[in-house]
Design a protein around this motif. Structure first.
Motif: not given
Length: 190
Positions: A24-26, A49-50, A126-139, A165-170
């Motif tokens: 991330l730093v690189e 990403t806060g 870990p919460d907040g996802g739906t069928e149309k917008k599952p956890v891991g959806t980032v725009v 953590g992985s989702i936020r890093l990606q």
């Protein structure tokens, strides 16, 4: 008892003393160097990403000549009040949408002197996802000063749910890619 903190200064070679992941730093270093070379100032509008992208950029000594501003607009109220995202967009498309990400990027430009702004909004879980917008959806969206505001530059990703953590890093790494001069979105929507 007085506690000493080490600064984020170069150590051996180009390495920076940091608590953030090295990749991330690189990536942040490449963004700072490329935008400095092009004379571009950047702004961020971060939700899921806060502030992680801004934190990575500020790990690079001298980044203040490139990073203009960072807006952490985690709640919808903050998106409305700080970045002027319209309530109609939030109610119609939801906070995790191309329309809202684009409006966030435009708002970051309008409220700064930056040349380019990138916005990130998503569901890290870990919460907040739906069928149309599952956890891991980032725009993501990128707006550039002087560009046609009708030309939407947006990118949607569905990252594997390997944890918050992985989702936020990606997401932070993708946002940094979009801040590179000449970059183009590589996700599922453009």
């Amino acid at each position: 008892m007085r506690q000493r903190f080490r600064s984020a200064r170069p150590t051996q070679g180009n390495k920076v003393d940091t608590v953030l992941p090295e990749k991330l730093v690189e990536a942040a270093r490449r963004v700072i160097e490329a935008n400095r070379k092009d004379g571009r100032r950047i702004a961020l509008a971060e939700s899921c990403t806060g502030g992680l992208v801004a934190a990575a950029l500020t790990e690079i000594p001298g980044s203040s000549d490139v990073l203009e501003a960072g807006f952490i607009t985690y709640s919808n109220d903050a998106k409305l009040g700080i970045l002027d995202v319209s309530l109609d967009l939030l109610e119609t498309f939801g906070s995790v949408s191309v329309a809202v990400a684009w409006s966030m990027a435009q708002g970051a430009l309008e409220h700064s002197h930056a040349d380019v702004a990138v916005a990130i909004t998503g569901i890290a879980g870990p919460d907040g996802g739906t069928e149309k917008k599952p956890v891991g959806t980032v725009v993501f969206a990128r707006a550039e000063r002087g560009a046609d505001p009708q030309q939407v530059v947006a990118d949607a990703h569905n990252f594997d749910d390997e944890g918050r953590g992985s989702i936020r890093l990606q997401a932070a790494l993708c946002a940094l890619d979009l801040l590179m001069p000449g970059s183009e979105p590589s996700g599922e929507e453009s």
